[in-house]
Design an enzyme around this catalytic site. Structure first.
Site, PDB file in Angstrom:
ATOM      1  N   ASP A 170       0.801  -1.230   0.000  1.00 43.81           N
ATOM      2  CA  ASP A 170       0.000   0.000   0.000  1.00 43.81           C
ATOM      3  C   ASP A 170       0.836   1.284   0.000  1.00 43.81           C
ATOM      4  OD1 ASP A 170       0.999   0.157   2.546  1.00 43.81           O
ATOM      5  OD2 ASP A 170      -0.948   0.209   3.539  1.00 43.81           O
ATOM      6  N   TYR A 263      10.586   4.536   1.289  1.00 46.47           N
ATOM      7  CA  TYR A 263      11.462   3.566   1.962  1.00 46.47           C
ATOM      8  C   TYR A 263      12.916   3.672   1.518  1.00 46.47           C
ATOM      9  CZ  TYR A 263       7.866   1.100   4.556  1.00 46.47           C
ATOM     10  OH  TYR A 263       6.894   0.783   5.457  1.00 46.47           O
TER      11      TYR A 263
HETATM   12  P1  NAD Z   1      -0.647  -7.734  13.940  1.00 43.41           P
HETATM   13  O1  NAD Z   1       0.429  -8.398  14.756  1.00 43.41           O
HETATM   14  O2  NAD Z   1      -1.639  -6.874  14.614  1.00 43.41           O
HETATM   15  O3  NAD Z   1      -1.473  -8.888  13.194  1.00 43.41           O
HETATM   16  C1  NAD Z   1      -0.925 -10.003  12.633  1.00 43.41           C
HETATM   17  C2  NAD Z   1      -1.720 -11.249  13.032  1.00 43.41           C
HETATM   18  O4  NAD Z   1      -1.115 -12.368  12.388  1.00 43.41           O
HETATM   19  C3  NAD Z   1      -1.707 -11.562  14.535  1.00 43.41           C
HETATM   20  O5  NAD Z   1      -3.022 -11.671  15.026  1.00 43.41           O
HETATM   21  C4  NAD Z   1      -0.959 -12.887  14.615  1.00 43.41           C
HETATM   22  O6  NAD Z   1      -1.439 -13.739  15.650  1.00 43.41           O
HETATM   23  C5  NAD Z   1      -1.218 -13.474  13.257  1.00 43.41           C
HETATM   24  N1  NAD Z   1      -0.267 -14.512  12.859  1.00 43.41           N
HETATM   25  C6  NAD Z   1       1.065 -14.541  13.062  1.00 43.41           C
HETATM   26  N2  NAD Z   1       1.598 -15.644  12.539  1.00 43.41           N
HETATM   27  C7  NAD Z   1       0.581 -16.350  11.980  1.00 43.41           C
HETATM   28  C8  NAD Z   1       0.502 -17.584  11.293  1.00 43.41           C
HETATM   29  N3  NAD Z   1       1.593 -18.301  11.040  1.00 43.41           N
HETATM   30  N4  NAD Z   1      -0.711 -17.992  10.865  1.00 43.41           N
HETATM   31  C9  NAD Z   1      -1.813 -17.276  11.108  1.00 43.41           C
HETATM   32  N5  NAD Z   1      -1.806 -16.080  11.762  1.00 43.41           N
HETATM   33  C10 NAD Z   1      -0.608 -15.637  12.194  1.00 43.41           C
HETATM   34  O7  NAD Z   1       0.094  -6.972  12.772  1.00 43.41           O
HETATM   35  P2  NAD Z   1      -0.334  -5.720  11.873  1.00 43.41           P
HETATM   36  O8  NAD Z   1       0.469  -4.546  12.265  1.00 43.41           O
HETATM   37  O9  NAD Z   1      -1.806  -5.585  11.891  1.00 43.41           O
HETATM   38  O10 NAD Z   1       0.176  -6.155  10.449  1.00 43.41           O
HETATM   39  C11 NAD Z   1      -0.227  -7.332   9.805  1.00 43.41           C
HETATM   40  C12 NAD Z   1       0.620  -7.582   8.582  1.00 43.41           C
HETATM   41  O11 NAD Z   1       0.253  -6.723   7.525  1.00 43.41           O
HETATM   42  C13 NAD Z   1       2.113  -7.385   8.777  1.00 43.41           C
HETATM   43  O12 NAD Z   1       2.815  -8.364   8.056  1.00 43.41           O
HETATM   44  C14 NAD Z   1       2.353  -6.038   8.181  1.00 43.41           C
HETATM   45  O13 NAD Z   1       3.694  -5.854   7.859  1.00 43.41           O
HETATM   46  C15 NAD Z   1       1.441  -6.142   7.004  1.00 43.41           C
HETATM   47  N6  NAD Z   1       1.111  -4.906   6.288  1.00 43.41           N
HETATM   48  C16 NAD Z   1       1.500  -4.833   5.007  1.00 43.41           C
HETATM   49  C17 NAD Z   1       1.229  -3.735   4.243  1.00 43.41           C
HETATM   50  C18 NAD Z   1       1.758  -3.685   2.846  1.00 43.41           C
HETATM   51  O14 NAD Z   1       1.941  -2.636   2.302  1.00 43.41           O
HETATM   52  N7  NAD Z   1       2.065  -4.808   2.188  1.00 43.41           N
HETATM   53  C19 NAD Z   1       0.517  -2.673   4.807  1.00 43.41           C
HETATM   54  C20 NAD Z   1       0.120  -2.754   6.133  1.00 43.41           C
HETATM   55  C21 NAD Z   1       0.419  -3.900   6.869  1.00 43.41           C
HETATM   56  C1  G6P Z   2       3.294   0.993   4.970  1.00 46.59           C
HETATM   57  C2  G6P Z   2       3.976  -0.120   4.223  1.00 46.59           C
HETATM   58  C3  G6P Z   2       3.733  -1.421   4.930  1.00 46.59           C
HETATM   59  C4  G6P Z   2       4.201  -1.343   6.366  1.00 46.59           C
HETATM   60  C5  G6P Z   2       3.525  -0.196   7.062  1.00 46.59           C
HETATM   61  C6  G6P Z   2       4.135   0.027   8.438  1.00 46.59           C
HETATM   62  O1  G6P Z   2       1.918   0.860   4.899  1.00 46.59           O
HETATM   63  O2  G6P Z   2       3.558  -0.228   2.901  1.00 46.59           O
HETATM   64  O3  G6P Z   2       4.410  -2.427   4.236  1.00 46.59           O
HETATM   65  O4  G6P Z   2       3.911  -2.535   7.050  1.00 46.59           O
HETATM   66  O5  G6P Z   2       3.691   0.993   6.326  1.00 46.59           O
HETATM   67  O6  G6P Z   2       3.312   0.859   9.161  1.00 46.59           O
HETATM   68  P1  G6P Z   2       3.355   0.929  10.749  1.00 46.59           P
HETATM   69  O7  G6P Z   2       2.313   1.923  11.056  1.00 46.59           O
HETATM   70  O8  G6P Z   2       3.014  -0.473  11.239  1.00 46.59           O
HETATM   71  O9  G6P Z   2       4.725   1.339  11.120  1.00 46.59           O
HETATM   72 MN    MN Z   3       4.388  -2.211   2.048  1.00 49.92          MN
END
Ligand code: NAD
Ligand code: G6P
Ligand code: MN
Length: 440
Positions: A170, A263
């Protein structure tokens, strides 16, 4: 109109409620018949799920809702898996960020040694979800935004080559929303962009409006002074993120013909980042104190009151890219989106086996990448180094190799020497015993 069944993997994520609200707001174009949550932490998920149950009952009682820690129940009869797991949760993110800082190296969720450590945890978790999907719903698509997306994408390319998985981020969307605001447009979808790079490591080379007018000069004038901090900040972004958007001004100056992903600051200004870090309090602490507390606090309030007005959960507007992606596949919209895909010649003078982030047309059989052509020496050099880091991490995971992981950390542009890399690696191994494969 066909209705779909979706499972959110990582149901306990802080992003889940915002995504559920966003899915509900998009029922006219991506209707759901069933919504399930899956997580391997039942207690964490229960709080989020019970609150979402209240919201769904109010807004969409027809959608069949359930949550589980049982893979069979979760992944049976689904059309889409929306995956956002964080293996090791915030407790391990905090270590990823703090351990390198102890050695004078920046600590970041997805960049440098912290991102490498997170990658070594995520690969197994994401592959497990791919396997559940293929076992119980072989026709489903996985939309993955679990981080570190670059490493996860390389791992699935190599280890699950036939899997129907799309990796998306995102960050470009967030930056494009700011660019649209700077250019005086209402919506980033009024812009047509060209962009290339790796995940969290790319550049915009063209931004036009729908009539084909070049928007780069106007945006450039603003970025040269303020980075990506828009004229008025309606979103109330946190200070640490605001610093990143402002620092984009210096990152941009390295190649003023393009616009950089935020980044890149971690790779191009690592000394600055270290100087502006507090080794005792990193982003993980901010997230635990703010987003996690707020989301879980709201969920608990909603559960207690039995009504959604008791909490202040907000729709994650910009997560609508997830609906765009699902809709593109479900209804063959051929929408143009930035995805993380095998290069396969799209960037002509770059490794065909690298996972790159480039514009694709998305339809029912997946992404069709657009040709980028040749890229300049500066970007090519940076990307070659970074893609080698990402590939070495997957080598290390696959072959349980200490040597490869030491090479990966050494090669990261954020790390000054092989000796510092080794010291960091040894600390990371200690901290990740529960999550990493044992290295030989
Ligand atoms: P969070 O810790 O609140 O949530 C992650 C959940 O995953 C937890 O509830 C945890 O128990 C669960 N989990 C961990 N290992 C697991 C497994 N093996 N199987 C099933 N569930 C499992 O984290 P968050 O801050 O809400 O972020 C979630 C994910 O989304 C992270 O990887 C974050 O980096 C990603 N994210 C990516 C983008 C992007 O741009 N690609 C944007 C925002 C968040
Ligand atoms: C952006 C990136 C994600 C990353 C997030 C971290 O959305 O694209 O890949 O996980 O920022 O945000 P945070 O609020 O968890 O530092
Ligand atoms: Mn990202």
């Amino acid at each position: 109109m066909k209705k779909f069944s979706v499972v959110v993997a990582g149901g306990g994520s802080t992003f889940t409620p915002g995504i559920v609200l966003m899915l509900l707001a998009n029922q006219h174009r991506f209707p759901l018949r069933a919504l399930k949550f899956y997580d391997n932490d039942g207690a964490r998920q229960e709080t989020i799920a019970e609150a979402c149950k209240v919201i769904l009952k109010e807004q969409a009682p027809d959608i069949e809702f359930s949550y589980t820690t049982d893979p069979k129940q979760a992944f049976t009869d689904v059309d889409f898996v929306m995956a956002h797991i964080r293996v090791g949760k915030y407790q391990m993110r905090e270590k990823d960020e703090k351990i390198p800082l102890r050695h004078g190296v920046l600590g970041q969720e997805t960049c440098g040694p912290g991102g490498i450590a997170y990658g070594m945890r995520s690969i197994g978790g994401v592959l497990e979800i791919v396997d559940y999907m293929e076992k119980y719903s072989p026709n489903a698509w996985m939309l993955n935004y679990s981080n570190p997306a670059a490493i996860v994408a390389e791992a699935t390319r190599r280890l699950r080559p036939a899997a129907k998985i799309l990796n998306i981020c995102d960050m470009p969307i967030g930056i494009e929303s700011r660019m649209a605001q700077i250019a005086g447009l209402k919506d980033r979808k009024e812009m047509r962009v060209r962009y290339y790079g790796l995940n969290h490591f790319g550049w915009w080379t063209s931004i036009e409006d729908q009539q084909g007018n070049d928007l780069m000069p106007k945006i450039r004038e603003h970025v040269a002074k303020h980075g990506y901090v828009p004229p008025t900040d309606e979103h109330g972004v946190e200070a640490s993120w605001n610093d990143t958007f402002a620092k984009a001004k210096d990152v941009w100056a390295l190649d003023p013909d393009t616009f950089p992903n935020t980044y890149l600051k971690y790779y191009l200004f690592p000394d600055y980042v270290v100087q502006h870090s507090n080794p005792e309090r990193t982003r993980a602490n901010e997230v635990m104190d703010h987003r996690e507390k707020n989301v879980f606090g709201s969920c608990n309030a909603i559960i207690q009151a039995g009504k959604s007005s008791a909490g202040d959960l907000e729709i994650d507007e910009h997560a609508s890219y997830i609906v765009d992606l699902a809709t593109a596949i479900a209804f063959n919209t051929q929408e143009r989106m930035l995805l993380i895909v095998p290069n396969n010649g799209a960037i002509n003078n770059f490794d065909p086996e690298a996972m790159v982030e480039i514009p694709c047309l998305v339809g029912k059989s997946g992404p069709e990448p657009l040709v980028v052509g040749n890229i300049p020496q500066f970007q090519k050099g940076l990307m070659s180094q970074q893609v080698a880091v990402e590939k070495l991490v997957v080598d290390a995971w696959e072959h349980r190799s200490y040597q490869k992981l030491w090479q990966a950390i050494t090669l990261s542009k954020t790390v000054p020497s092989a000796s510092v890399a080794k010291a960091i690696l040894d600390d990371l191994i200690e901290a990740n015993r529960e999550y990493w494969p044992e290295l030989k």
